[in-house]
Design an enzyme around this catalytic site. Structure first.
Site, PDB file in Angstrom:
ATOM      1  N   ARG A  37      12.524   5.787  -5.871  1.00 36.09           N
ATOM      2  CA  ARG A  37      11.335   5.403  -6.630  1.00 36.09           C
ATOM      3  C   ARG A  37      10.768   6.609  -7.370  1.00 36.09           C
ATOM      4  O   ARG A  37      10.304   6.498  -8.505  1.00 36.09           O
ATOM      5  CB  ARG A  37      10.309   4.789  -5.685  1.00 36.09           C
ATOM      6  N   ALA A  48       0.815  -1.211   0.000  1.00 39.18           N
ATOM      7  CA  ALA A  48       0.000   0.000   0.000  1.00 39.18           C
ATOM      8  C   ALA A  48       0.849   1.262   0.000  1.00 39.18           C
ATOM      9  O   ALA A  48       0.469   2.275  -0.590  1.00 39.18           O
ATOM     10  CB  ALA A  48      -0.931  -0.001   1.212  1.00 39.18           C
ATOM     11  N   GLY A  49       2.002   1.219   0.658  1.00 39.78           N
ATOM     12  CA  GLY A  49       2.885   2.373   0.694  1.00 39.78           C
ATOM     13  C   GLY A  49       3.425   2.720  -0.679  1.00 39.78           C
ATOM     14  O   GLY A  49       3.448   3.890  -1.082  1.00 39.78           O
ATOM     15  N   TYR A 106      12.546   0.378   5.309  1.00 42.44           N
ATOM     16  CA  TYR A 106      13.696   0.863   6.073  1.00 42.44           C
ATOM     17  C   TYR A 106      13.668   2.387   6.272  1.00 42.44           C
ATOM     18  O   TYR A 106      14.637   2.960   6.755  1.00 42.44           O
ATOM     19  CB  TYR A 106      14.992   0.470   5.369  1.00 42.44           C
ATOM     20  N   PHE A 124       7.504   3.383   4.930  1.00 44.31           N
ATOM     21  CA  PHE A 124       7.465   1.957   5.178  1.00 44.31           C
ATOM     22  C   PHE A 124       8.869   1.397   4.972  1.00 44.31           C
ATOM     23  O   PHE A 124       9.806   2.129   4.646  1.00 44.31           O
ATOM     24  CB  PHE A 124       6.467   1.260   4.235  1.00 44.31           C
ATOM     25  N   ASP A 148      11.182  -3.291  -8.586  1.00 40.84           N
ATOM     26  CA  ASP A 148      12.002  -4.011  -7.620  1.00 40.84           C
ATOM     27  C   ASP A 148      12.945  -2.984  -7.020  1.00 40.84           C
ATOM     28  O   ASP A 148      13.494  -2.140  -7.736  1.00 40.84           O
ATOM     29  CB  ASP A 148      12.781  -5.159  -8.256  1.00 40.84           C
ATOM     30  N   SER A 149      13.074  -3.025  -5.725  1.00 39.47           N
ATOM     31  CA  SER A 149      13.897  -2.020  -5.058  1.00 39.47           C
ATOM     32  C   SER A 149      14.600  -2.640  -3.875  1.00 39.47           C
ATOM     33  O   SER A 149      14.239  -3.729  -3.415  1.00 39.47           O
ATOM     34  CB  SER A 149      13.021  -0.832  -4.609  1.00 39.47           C
TER      35      SER A 149
END
Length: 209
Positions: free
Chosen positions: A197, A16-17, A170, A168, A76-77
């Site tokens: 992002r 959701a974040g 880290y 959210f 992807d992160s």
């Protein structure tokens, strides 16, 4: 005057974040970001690539084949910590589980606790434990074909104390000296301006436009 056309992108994420960040970032552009319908019932593709971009492509292609005709975006992160030789990297979301961490809490809480445990075990001390960076890869596909991709990073530091209630992952431990805040202390707009992002998504929007 010709009417402005709106491009709809379906985000293949159950986080959701992340979805909130994408939705907020698209405001003001001729793009809307929606959750991919039915994603919770879709089989999850195996993310076995060696890179962020590889995993993002796997997800974008797989989910786009399950949503014919739709522009499907996957990401992807990860977090790369210098004192841990780049770990947790592409395993960031599974860091605590990979390490056999036995602490309790949510996945984010366990990952953060394990990160601090590993840094202390590596001998780091003080308020700032290590230089670090967030990395993000974004891919948009339709009907199994990759159309656009982008990559973004942001530099910061891992600190020893949690700060902030937002965000959210880290974010409460990721401090950016130029802002004087952790990502969890930033407003949505502040975070999107400097985040990995956000940078990747703005690059994607330029490609789409």
């Amino acid at each position: 005057m010709a009417e402005r056309t709106m491009t709809t992108i379906y985000a293949a994420t159950g986080n959701a974040g992340k979805l909130a960040e994408f939705v907020a970032s698209a405001q003001g552009a001729d793009v809307e970001v929606l959750a991919l319908p039915g994603i919770k019932q879709m089989p999850e593709p195996v993310e076995d690539a060696a890179t962020y971009m590889g995993n993002a492509e796997i997800k974008a292609v797989a989910y786009s084949l399950l949503a014919p005709g739709k522009l499907v975006m996957a990401d992807d992160s990860g977090l790369e910590v210098d004192a841990l030789e780049g770990a947790p990297g592409i395993r960031s979301a599974r860091f605590a589980d990979d390490g056999g961490f036995t602490g309790s809490g949510t996945k984010d809480e366990r990952n953060n606790a394990y990160l601090l445990e590993r840094l202390h075990a590596a001998g780091t001390r003080g308020e700032v434990l290590s230089a670090a960076r967030f990395v993000a890869a974004l891919v948009i596909a339709r009907d199994g074909e990759v159309l656009w991709s982008a990559y973004g990073t942001c530099e910061g530091q891992i600190i020893s104390e949690y700060r902030g209630e937002g965000g959210f992952g880290y974010n409460p431990l990721f401090f950016m000296p130029e802002t004087g805040k952790t990502m969890a202390e930033m407003s949505q707009q502040e975070k999107w301006t400097v985040s990995h992002r956000g940078r990747a998504f703005r690059e994607l929007l330029q490609s789409i436009g």
